[in-house]
Write a protein that holds these residues in place. Sequence first.
Motif, PDB file in Angstrom:
ATOM      1  N   ASP A  69      18.472  31.848 -74.833  1.00 13.83           N
ATOM      2  CA  ASP A  69      19.787  31.901 -74.039  1.00 13.83           C
ATOM      3  C   ASP A  69      20.476  31.584 -73.747  1.00 13.83           C
ATOM      4  OD1 ASP A  69      23.089  33.263 -74.241  1.00 13.83           O
ATOM      5  OD2 ASP A  69      22.380  34.970 -73.100  1.00 13.83           O
ATOM      6  N   VAL A  70      21.260  29.731 -74.489  1.00 14.65           N
ATOM      7  CA  VAL A  70      21.447  28.695 -73.150  1.00 14.65           C
ATOM      8  C   VAL A  70      22.584  28.448 -72.858  1.00 14.65           C
ATOM      9  CG1 VAL A  70      19.137  27.998 -74.411  1.00 14.65           C
ATOM     10  CG2 VAL A  70      21.715  27.201 -74.980  1.00 14.65           C
ATOM     11  N   VAL A  71      22.510  27.549 -71.725  1.00 16.27           N
ATOM     12  CA  VAL A  71      24.208  27.597 -71.218  1.00 16.27           C
ATOM     13  C   VAL A  71      23.886  25.042 -71.060  1.00 16.27           C
ATOM     14  CG1 VAL A  71      25.878  26.786 -69.532  1.00 16.27           C
ATOM     15  CG2 VAL A  71      24.750  28.853 -69.771  1.00 16.27           C
ATOM     16  N   THR A  72      24.706  24.663 -72.233  1.00 21.25           N
ATOM     17  CA  THR A  72      24.740  22.922 -71.934  1.00 21.25           C
ATOM     18  C   THR A  72      25.359  22.638 -70.902  1.00 21.25           C
ATOM     19  OG1 THR A  72      26.434  22.222 -73.270  1.00 21.25           O
ATOM     20  CG2 THR A  72      24.259  23.077 -74.362  1.00 21.25           C
ATOM     21  N   GLU A  73      25.054  21.349 -70.325  1.00 22.06           N
ATOM     22  CA  GLU A  73      26.107  20.800 -68.824  1.00 22.06           C
ATOM     23  C   GLU A  73      27.893  20.877 -69.922  1.00 22.06           C
ATOM     24  OE1 GLU A  73      24.775  16.682 -70.626  1.00 22.06           O
ATOM     25  OE2 GLU A  73      23.697  18.127 -70.575  1.00 22.06           O
ATOM     26  N   MET A  74      27.621  20.588 -71.419  1.00 24.03           N
ATOM     27  CA  MET A  74      28.986  20.549 -71.817  1.00 24.03           C
ATOM     28  C   MET A  74      30.045  22.610 -72.194  1.00 24.03           C
ATOM     29  SD  MET A  74      29.194  17.226 -72.658  1.00 24.03           S
ATOM     30  CE  MET A  74      31.061  17.690 -73.181  1.00 24.03           C
ATOM     31  N   ASP A  75      28.947  22.912 -71.737  1.00 24.90           N
ATOM     32  CA  ASP A  75      29.837  24.477 -70.952  1.00 24.90           C
ATOM     33  C   ASP A  75      30.844  24.142 -70.007  1.00 24.90           C
ATOM     34  OD1 ASP A  75      28.849  26.545 -73.086  1.00 24.90           O
ATOM     35  OD2 ASP A  75      27.188  24.974 -73.396  1.00 24.90           O
TER      36      ASP A  75
END
Length: 271
Positions: free
Chosen positions: A43-49
């Motif tokens: 369940d990920v978050v990227t720098e773009m989020d």
Amino acid sequence: MTDPLHAELLRLAQEAARRAGTLLRDGRPADLEVARTKSSPIDVVTEMDIAAEKLITDLISEHRPDDGFLGEEGAATEGTSGVRWVIDPLDGTVNYLYGLPTWSVSIAAEQDGETVVGVVAAPMRGETYHAVRGEGAWATGAWEGERRLTCRPSPPLDQALVSTGFNYVTKVRTHQAEVAQRLIPLLRDIRRGGSAAVDLCDLAAGRLDGYYERGLNAWDYGAGALIARESGALTGGRPGEPPNPALTVAATPGVFGPLQRLLEDFGAWHD
């Protein structure tokens, strides 16, 4: 006539969604990496989020400094104006990470606790959906000009196309798979798109007959649920409840009740 405040909130949400969508579409690095995880390692978050949420909150704060925020990536302020913005800057992060096109920017505005404006931008489709409470649901992009959205006529349940999603926590998704397995023989088919906001807008646009999911948060369904309701669809949770993290259900009027009852019987609201 649209309330002047609601018209202002709509214009601001549309501009914020447009800018964030452009940032996400055009600014995606070729070597995009995971910035952190949430409920599980997948369940990920990227720098773009994170960048998209900052863009949205900065823009709104510039115009309405007294409003509150609730954002998936951490924005949380009370505000003093009675207006709160509920934001998912990138709904469908795993799709985005893999280069799949089904992701969106979802922005809802609440007034005194009730959602009054919703905007969902799906940049890779070139589509944006919006609704103001009591003013109908609308879309631009795939249609010539601005189109009013109306959900499909309700089919019998065994002819209904229903979308869902799966949690990133193994225990939860295992039970969700069991529920889906029981549902499939009773429906036309099940789809899994990967963005709750897009699924709710597809329901509004007549591309689905229903949608359900366990484990959503307010930012996942805030804008999309309003757009679905304004298209003529019904939304809820367990019988007698509004959409909530335990269960979110949305469907055309004739499909909603039978689908909701099956989900209740199958225990779709618990792990």
